[in-house]
Design a protein around this motif. Structure first.
Motif, PDB file in Angstrom:
ATOM      1  N   GLY A   8       0.851  -1.187   0.000  1.00 28.17           N
ATOM      2  CA  GLY A   8       0.000   0.000   0.000  1.00 28.17           C
ATOM      3  C   GLY A   8       0.883   1.231   0.000  1.00 28.17           C
ATOM      4  N   ASN A   9       0.315   2.343   0.387  1.00 27.74           N
ATOM      5  CA  ASN A   9       1.070   3.586   0.459  1.00 27.74           C
ATOM      6  C   ASN A   9       0.779   4.235   1.809  1.00 27.74           C
ATOM      7  N   VAL A  10       1.802   4.816   2.418  1.00 27.65           N
ATOM      8  CA  VAL A  10       1.633   5.406   3.752  1.00 27.65           C
ATOM      9  C   VAL A  10       0.565   6.508   3.755  1.00 27.65           C
ATOM     10  N   ALA A  11       0.324   7.117   2.606  1.00 30.05           N
ATOM     11  CA  ALA A  11      -0.680   8.189   2.536  1.00 30.05           C
ATOM     12  C   ALA A  11      -2.089   7.655   2.738  1.00 30.05           C
ATOM     13  N   THR A  12      -2.312   6.366   2.465  1.00 30.71           N
ATOM     14  CA  THR A  12      -3.667   5.814   2.543  1.00 30.71           C
ATOM     15  C   THR A  12      -3.813   4.656   3.529  1.00 30.71           C
ATOM     16  N   LEU A  13      -2.720   4.219   4.141  1.00 29.75           N
ATOM     17  CA  LEU A  13      -2.800   3.098   5.091  1.00 29.75           C
ATOM     18  C   LEU A  13      -3.471   3.527   6.391  1.00 29.75           C
ATOM     19  N   GLU A  14      -4.348   2.690   6.886  1.00 32.93           N
ATOM     20  CA  GLU A  14      -4.995   2.971   8.171  1.00 32.93           C
ATOM     21  C   GLU A  14      -4.106   2.535   9.331  1.00 32.93           C
ATOM     22  N   LYS A  15      -3.462   1.382   9.172  1.00 29.95           N
ATOM     23  CA  LYS A  15      -2.623   0.816  10.227  1.00 29.95           C
ATOM     24  C   LYS A  15      -1.163   0.916   9.808  1.00 29.95           C
ATOM     25  N   ARG A  16      -0.319   1.344  10.754  1.00 28.31           N
ATOM     26  CA  ARG A  16       1.115   1.459  10.469  1.00 28.31           C
ATOM     27  C   ARG A  16       1.920   0.759  11.555  1.00 28.31           C
ATOM     28  N   ALA A  17       3.108   0.315  11.170  1.00 24.43           N
ATOM     29  CA  ALA A  17       4.018  -0.279  12.142  1.00 24.43           C
ATOM     30  C   ALA A  17       4.773   0.847  12.843  1.00 24.43           C
ATOM     31  N   PRO A  18       5.169   0.630  14.101  1.00 20.13           N
ATOM     32  CA  PRO A  18       5.852   1.689  14.845  1.00 20.13           C
ATOM     33  C   PRO A  18       7.255   2.026  14.340  1.00 20.13           C
ATOM     34  N   HIS A  19       7.960   1.061  13.756  1.00 23.41           N
ATOM     35  CA  HIS A  19       9.330   1.284  13.292  1.00 23.41           C
ATOM     36  C   HIS A  19       9.356   1.335  11.766  1.00 23.41           C
ATOM     37  N   VAL A  20       9.981   2.380  11.208  1.00 28.38           N
ATOM     38  CA  VAL A  20      10.015   2.560   9.752  1.00 28.38           C
ATOM     39  C   VAL A  20      11.455   2.557   9.253  1.00 28.38           C
ATOM     40  N   GLU A  21      11.703   1.704   8.264  1.00 31.97           N
ATOM     41  CA  GLU A  21      12.961   1.730   7.516  1.00 31.97           C
ATOM     42  C   GLU A  21      12.638   2.321   6.160  1.00 31.97           C
ATOM     43  N   ARG A  22      13.597   3.037   5.586  1.00 34.01           N
ATOM     44  CA  ARG A  22      13.364   3.671   4.286  1.00 34.01           C
ATOM     45  C   ARG A  22      14.341   3.162   3.246  1.00 34.01           C
ATOM     46  N   VAL A  23      13.822   3.046   2.024  1.00 29.98           N
ATOM     47  CA  VAL A  23      14.635   2.760   0.848  1.00 29.98           C
ATOM     48  C   VAL A  23      14.608   4.044   0.039  1.00 29.98           C
ATOM     49  N   TYR A  24      15.766   4.698  -0.074  1.00 30.41           N
ATOM     50  CA  TYR A  24      15.853   5.953  -0.822  1.00 30.41           C
ATOM     51  C   TYR A  24      16.208   5.649  -2.275  1.00 30.41           C
ATOM     52  N   LEU A  25      15.327   6.097  -3.196  1.00 32.16           N
ATOM     53  CA  LEU A  25      15.509   5.834  -4.615  1.00 32.16           C
ATOM     54  C   LEU A  25      15.554   7.127  -5.412  1.00 32.16           C
ATOM     55  N   GLU A  26      16.386   7.138  -6.443  1.00 31.60           N
ATOM     56  CA  GLU A  26      16.344   8.211  -7.434  1.00 31.60           C
ATOM     57  C   GLU A  26      15.023   8.060  -8.180  1.00 31.60           C
ATOM     58  N   SER A  27      14.465   9.155  -8.682  1.00 30.13           N
ATOM     59  CA  SER A  27      13.166   9.076  -9.352  1.00 30.13           C
ATOM     60  C   SER A  27      13.196   8.160 -10.573  1.00 30.13           C
ATOM     61  N   ASP A  28      14.332   8.083 -11.274  1.00 34.33           N
ATOM     62  CA  ASP A  28      14.362   7.212 -12.454  1.00 34.33           C
ATOM     63  C   ASP A  28      14.422   5.726 -12.100  1.00 34.33           C
ATOM     64  N   HIS A  29      14.632   5.391 -10.838  1.00 35.55           N
ATOM     65  CA  HIS A  29      14.612   3.990 -10.407  1.00 35.55           C
ATOM     66  C   HIS A  29      13.198   3.536 -10.054  1.00 35.55           C
ATOM     67  N   LEU A  30      12.257   4.449  -9.997  1.00 38.70           N
ATOM     68  CA  LEU A  30      10.871   4.082  -9.678  1.00 38.70           C
ATOM     69  C   LEU A  30      10.254   3.206 -10.760  1.00 38.70           C
ATOM     70  N   VAL A  31      10.762   3.263 -11.974  1.00 39.09           N
ATOM     71  CA  VAL A  31      10.199   2.489 -13.082  1.00 39.09           C
ATOM     72  C   VAL A  31      10.788   1.083 -13.178  1.00 39.09           C
ATOM     73  N   LYS A  32      11.799   0.782 -12.398  1.00 39.97           N
ATOM     74  CA  LYS A  32      12.446  -0.532 -12.455  1.00 39.97           C
ATOM     75  C   LYS A  32      11.648  -1.541 -11.630  1.00 39.97           C
ATOM     76  N   ARG A  33      11.194  -2.596 -12.288  1.00 41.70           N
ATOM     77  CA  ARG A  33      10.444  -3.631 -11.573  1.00 41.70           C
ATOM     78  C   ARG A  33      11.365  -4.611 -10.855  1.00 41.70           C
ATOM     79  N   ILE A  34      12.607  -4.704 -11.321  1.00 41.52           N
ATOM     80  CA  ILE A  34      13.583  -5.603 -10.694  1.00 41.52           C
ATOM     81  C   ILE A  34      14.811  -4.782 -10.323  1.00 41.52           C
ATOM     82  N   GLN A  35      15.142  -4.802  -9.020  1.00 40.65           N
ATOM     83  CA  GLN A  35      16.323  -4.079  -8.561  1.00 40.65           C
ATOM     84  C   GLN A  35      16.731  -4.549  -7.173  1.00 40.65           C
TER      85      GLN A  35
END
Length: 148
Positions: A8-35
């Motif tokens: 899902g997306n954090v903007a629309t999720l009702e339930k969230r986990a207390p601890h968040v890890e992030r994956v930082y991506l360049e915008s051109d990597h958003l189109v890659k289905r395998i990485q």
């Protein structure tokens, strides 16, 4: 761990986990289905999406009761173009189209990735713009085309 779907997306999720890890991506990597990516906590993940979709800022790749892994898009170096008339919009849209340069629109702004030649063109045409670092909502899509 291999990620094969977006939960899902954090903007629309009702339930969230207390601890968040992030994956930082360049915008051109958003189109890659395998990485292969690494979280900000040093955990390595493989992403192999089953569905044909792009990642977007805030997508949740993993979640359990305690942890979640979220996509964060890095800021792009952009030209934010703010034409003051339909004539200016037409002129710059025509010029960018001739260069096959992808653009995004937010409100009355046209966003393109920074290019010094486009910046010179904007100055020449006296079209208001600003160079800024900014997150984009989706990847810039380059459309292949040839003039036969």
């Amino acid at each position: 761990m291999i990620i094969d779907k977006v939960i899902g997306n954090v903007a629309t999720l009702e339930k969230r986990a207390p601890h968040v890890e992030r994956v930082y991506l360049e915008s051109d990597h958003l189109v890659k289905r395998i990485q292969r990516v690494v979280t900000d906590h040093g955990n390595e993940l493989g992403i192999r999406l089953r569905e044909n979709r792009d990642l977007v800022d805030g997508d949740v790749l993993f979640m359990d009761e305690k942890n979640m892994i979220v996509v964060s898009v890095k800021e792009d170096d952009l030209l934010t173009i703010r034409p003051t008339s339909i004539k200016q919009m037409g002129e710059i849209a025509h010029q960018l189209g001739n260069r096959h340069m992808p653009a995004q629109f937010e409100g009355n702004e046209m966003l393109v990735q920074y290019d010094y030649l486009v910046e010179e063109l904007l100055q020449e045409l006296a079209i208001p713009y600003e160079r800024e670092k900014r997150k984009v909502k989706e990847a810039f899509r380059h459309i292949g085309h040839s003039h036969d």
